[in-house]
Write an enzyme that holds these catalytic residues in place. Structure first.
Site, PDB file in Angstrom:
ATOM      1  N   ILE A  34     -34.897  13.481  55.095  1.00  0.00           N
ATOM      2  CA  ILE A  34     -34.188  13.248  56.447  1.00  0.00           C
ATOM      3  C   ILE A  34     -32.904  13.833  55.806  1.00  0.00           C
ATOM      4  CG2 ILE A  34     -32.327  11.556  57.318  1.00  0.00           C
ATOM      5  CD1 ILE A  34     -35.276   9.371  57.400  1.00  0.00           C
ATOM      6  N   GLY A  35     -32.405  13.835  53.908  1.00  0.00           N
ATOM      7  CA  GLY A  35     -31.040  14.198  53.250  1.00  0.00           C
ATOM      8  C   GLY A  35     -31.449  13.895  51.978  1.00  0.00           C
ATOM      9  N   GLU A  36     -29.582  14.530  51.325  1.00  0.00           N
ATOM     10  CA  GLU A  36     -30.477  14.246  49.814  1.00  0.00           C
ATOM     11  C   GLU A  36     -28.905  14.563  49.175  1.00  0.00           C
ATOM     12  OE1 GLU A  36     -32.853  17.165  47.483  1.00  0.00           O
ATOM     13  OE2 GLU A  36     -32.272  15.599  45.594  1.00  0.00           O
ATOM     14  N   GLY A  37     -28.794  13.336  48.382  1.00  0.00           N
ATOM     15  CA  GLY A  37     -27.492  13.330  48.099  1.00  0.00           C
ATOM     16  C   GLY A  37     -27.219  13.274  46.300  1.00  0.00           C
ATOM     17  N   GLY A  40     -29.573   9.871  45.322  1.00  0.00           N
ATOM     18  CA  GLY A  40     -30.723   9.881  45.802  1.00  0.00           C
ATOM     19  C   GLY A  40     -31.001  10.543  46.767  1.00  0.00           C
ATOM     20  N   VAL A  42     -33.620  10.536  50.921  1.00  0.00           N
ATOM     21  CA  VAL A  42     -33.491  10.231  51.686  1.00  0.00           C
ATOM     22  C   VAL A  42     -35.094  10.202  52.745  1.00  0.00           C
ATOM     23  CG1 VAL A  42     -33.774   8.463  53.554  1.00  0.00           C
ATOM     24  CG2 VAL A  42     -31.839   8.430  52.082  1.00  0.00           C
ATOM     25  N   LYS A  57     -35.692   4.897  50.881  1.00  0.00           N
ATOM     26  CA  LYS A  57     -34.688   6.024  50.328  1.00  0.00           C
ATOM     27  C   LYS A  57     -34.895   5.233  48.933  1.00  0.00           C
ATOM     28  CE  LYS A  57     -29.611   5.556  49.679  1.00  0.00           C
ATOM     29  NZ  LYS A  57     -27.650   4.875  50.089  1.00  0.00           N
ATOM     30  N   ASP A 156     -16.605   1.882  53.731  1.00  0.00           N
ATOM     31  CA  ASP A 156     -16.696   3.066  54.260  1.00  0.00           C
ATOM     32  C   ASP A 156     -17.231   3.713  55.451  1.00  0.00           C
ATOM     33  OD1 ASP A 156     -16.171   5.549  53.260  1.00  0.00           O
ATOM     34  OD2 ASP A 156     -18.271   6.054  52.409  1.00  0.00           O
TER      35      ASP A 156
END
Length: 730
Positions: A34-37, A40, A42, A57, A156
């Site tokens: 789904i996504g990455e930063g 971590g 997901v 996650k 946030d």
């Protein structure tokens, strides 16, 4: 200062895929990224045991190899899991599971939300309508309230962290990412020592409150400030606080200049709500989400046609205002100064008084120079009054007098005529009308007529208010009140034959005083020609009782397209489906109303009746109890008595019935159909017919829809039922 960003979608490396072997902890099959930063990754995954699609996650394994930061990263991840686990709210993503893989990396399993982030929607599709903005942001506000009650501050909140679901009738909001949440010391339910300190600087500058940037101790008001900025961004399609760099943005946030509110909202109560929500000084801001909800209950934007807003607009541009407009109404749409209009030769005698009827203005008939609000005057008065005229079985009573309400007296207006102001009365009437607000509305209309006896708008508004008081049993003799309403409606139409409200009032008089269905239908159609939103009342009061259900559904669609208050349209749509025995559709419609206004006792009451018709008596009981907690009205007491009786709680049902009868004995102002429904639940059929006969004699609305009311369906086989419906003209 840390600025968080959305994780950019990208494919996992082969080593990462191998490290989890596409199966996490032997229980979750990875489907895609789904996504990455930096913190971590997901995954979209399938829970092997159930087949449920989830979001997993996973903390980056290499972070756990860094001896210096491993403890901090693990603590942050644990903190996020703890916070999400504490939060139980339909608009907050739910924690399902957590664990640790063989490499030592932590993971959490979250509810998978199908949809797009609010950031993505605003960036690619542009700004939202006023109606959808209110719908989505009030869901977010309710989620924040749930967190704040636990002492948790999100810190946030921004469009990136709000997901819009794509399932169901309309999009709904889900709040994500409590990963940097702080906690108010002393709050219940959370160990504040394990969470981020409320004085640490974390967040995104474009949405951070001044005290947050100054590293002061946070309160829920910091989240509310961010919520206000998100609300404004939804309306305009772009961030409200901008700069060339995060530093410039931060300087703007802590500066003295107020947050810019779109000029298109000037003159609307929503402008004041957003101004206070985004006020720089903490003491000027609302203290909690509940205060904002209460303030928004009076906002014109919640009940009037959508308004296009933009930071560059000087004035709002109303939509969907139909029908021919009088001089006063045209002036309101064009924002002509009130003093100019009053002194203009173009303004007729009837139009002068009409200026004081603007929704939400604290003005006198001839004093001050406030700007008129941009909406049709006829629409404003009509909407406020019509929402009072939603009958129990003939359209779901919008409100009834509480069993404890004092008797009505023929009283003179309690204000000086030159100080008459209908703004506040109209707002109350249009939202959740009650005995007190209706009485006050009548007083104010009468005050206007004393000053301006030729005001068609005032006569029409008074006629509908009198109809309301008669139909809800707020006077001892409904027929006397309906005759007064007829006189006022006739006078309104003499002064202005194009008065949509006048035609509507006459329609109700023909229907309930004269039982003349043909003439009533003709009057309804005349009203709809001038204001299509009235099609909803026509559907519920005339077409459904006559079992013309397909026509009723068509009229509901007209009302939906008219720009009318979506909550009331949803409730009337639910009633139409309910009468048509399309209970699934009815539940969908009433859920829309509850999503938009969860604290509406009318919506909760409506939901309860639908549940009761479906046989879900426990859910019906719950809905009625909540409705009564919100507003202790006799109509709700009656429905609750029915549910309690059907659930076998005879003592509770009889106690509620006794309360209704005691109130009726004191002042005769509990509608007979309410008592009939309670007796129906207890199985006292003879008593049911006695009270329904009284309903016919007193010309109350219940009898006109008894033939299509699902809860009275067991009466159809009784030989007394046919003659009763025949007398009612069914």
């Amino acid at each position: 200062m840390q600025e968080t960003t959305d994780p950019a979608p990208e494919s996992p490396t082969s080593s990462e895929e191998e490290s989890v072997e596409c199966i996490i902890d032997g229980r979750y099959e990875v489907l895609s990224v789904i996504g990455e930063g930096g913190f971590g990754i997901v995954y979209k995954a399938r829970q092997i045991s159930t087949g449920q699609i989830v979001a997993v996650k996973l903390l980056h394994a290499d972070l756990m190899e860094d001896e210096v930061y491993a403890v901090e990263y693990a603590a942050r991840f644990e903190r996020e899991m703890q916070v999400i686990g504490q939060l139980k709210h339909p608009n907050i993503v739910r924690l399902i599971d957590k664990g640790r893989v063989d490499s030592g990396a932590l993971f959490m399993v979250l509810e998978y939300i199908e949809g797009r982030s609010l950031y993505d929607v605003l960036t690619k599709d542009g700004k939202l309508s006023v109606a959808e903005t209110i719908h989505l942001t009030t869901q977010v506000l309710d989620a924040l309230q749930a967190a704040h009650e636990l002492g948790i501050v999100h810190r946030d909140l921004k469009p990136h962290n709000i997901m819009l679901t794509s399932t169901g009738y309309r999009r709904n909001a889900m709040v994500l990412d409590f990963g940097i949440a702080g906690v108010v010391e002393g709050a219940r339910g959370v160990d504040y020592r394990t969470l981020t300190k409320a004085s640490e600087i974390r967040g995104t500058p474009s949405y951070m409150a001044p005290e947050q940037l100054r590293a002061k101790t946070l309160t829920p008001q910091s989240d509310l400030y961010a919520w206000g900025l998100v609300f404004l961004e939804c309306l305009t399609g772009k961030p409200i606080v901008q700069g060339e760099s995060p530093f410039d943005v931060a300087l703007t946030q802590v500066g003295d200049d107020p947050v810019p509110i779109p000029a298109g909202l000037f003159g609307d109560d929503l402008h004041e709500v957003l101004r206070r929500t985004t006020a720089k000084p903490l003491e000027e801001r609302y203290k909690n989400a509940s205060e904002i909800f209460k303030a928004m209950d009076t906002c014109r934007s919640l009940i009037l046609p959508a308004v296009e807003v933009d930071l560059d607009d000087e004035e709002p541009k109303p939509k969907n205002v139909s029908g021919d407009l009088s001089t006063a109404e045209t002036a309101i749409l064009n924002n002509v100064d009130i003093d100019d209009l009053i002194t203009s030769k173009r303004a007729g005698a009837g139009d002068t008084a009409a200026i004081s009827l603007m929704d939400g203005q604290q003005s006198t008939l001839r004093g001050g120079t406030p700007k008129a609000k941009p909406t049709s005057l006829v629409f404003t008065i009509a909407l406020a009054a019509v929402m009072l005229v939603v009958g129990l079985f003939g359209g779901w009573v919008a409100a009834t007098r509480s069993a404890k309400a004092p008797p009505v007296a023929d009283v003179e207006p309690q204000v000086e005529p030159q100080q008459v102001d209908l703004g506040e009365a109209l707002r109350y009437a249009a939202m959740e009308p009650t005995y007190d607000s209706t009485t006050r509305t009548i007083e104010l209309f009468e005050g206007v007529i004393k000053v301006e006896p030729n005001s068609a708008q005032a006569h029409a508004g008074l006629a509908l208010a009198l109809v309301t008081r008669a139909l809800y049993g707020w006077v001892g003799d409904a027929s006397v009140e309906l005759k007064r309403a007829k006189e006022q409606a006739q006078r309104a139409l003499e002064l202005d034959k194009e008065s949509a409200v006048g035609h509507l009032a006459m329609a109700f008089v023909h229907l309930y005083l004269e039982r003349d269905w043909i003439t009533a239908e003709a009057s309804f159609r005349e009203a709809i020609k001038r204001q299509p939103g009235f099609a909803a009342e026509f559907a519920v009061h005339v077409l459904c009782p006559k079992k013309r259900f397909e026509e009723a559904a068509t009229e509901i669609e007209k009302a939906k397209a008219s720009g009318r208050d979506p909550v009331m349209v949803a409730i009337l749509a639910a009633q139409t489906a309910y009468y048509s025995r399309k209970h699934a559709d009815a539940l969908i419609a009433v859920q829309i109303a509850l999503d938009l206004r969860p604290d509406s006792y009318l919506a909760n009451y409506t939901a309860g009746r639908i549940h009761a018709a479906r046989g879900d008596l426990t859910q019906a009981q719950s809905s009625f109890q909540l409705a009564r907690k919100l507003q202790d009205e006799s109509v709700v007491v009656s429905a609750l008595a029915f549910a309690e009786a059907k659930l076998g709680n005879k003592e509770q049902a009889e106690a509620l019935l006794a309360l209704l009868k005691a109130s009726d004995a004191v002042d005769g102002r509990v509608l007979p159909e309410y008592i009939a429904l309670a007796e129906m639940g207890l199985g006292n059929t003879d008593e049911v017919f006695i009270w329904l006969e009284k309903s016919f004699e007193q010309k109350t609305p219940g009898i006109t829809s008894v033939d299509v009311e699902p809860l009275f369906e067991p009466l159809h086989s009784d030989p007394r039922f046919g003659p009763l419906t025949t007398k009612a003209g069914l």
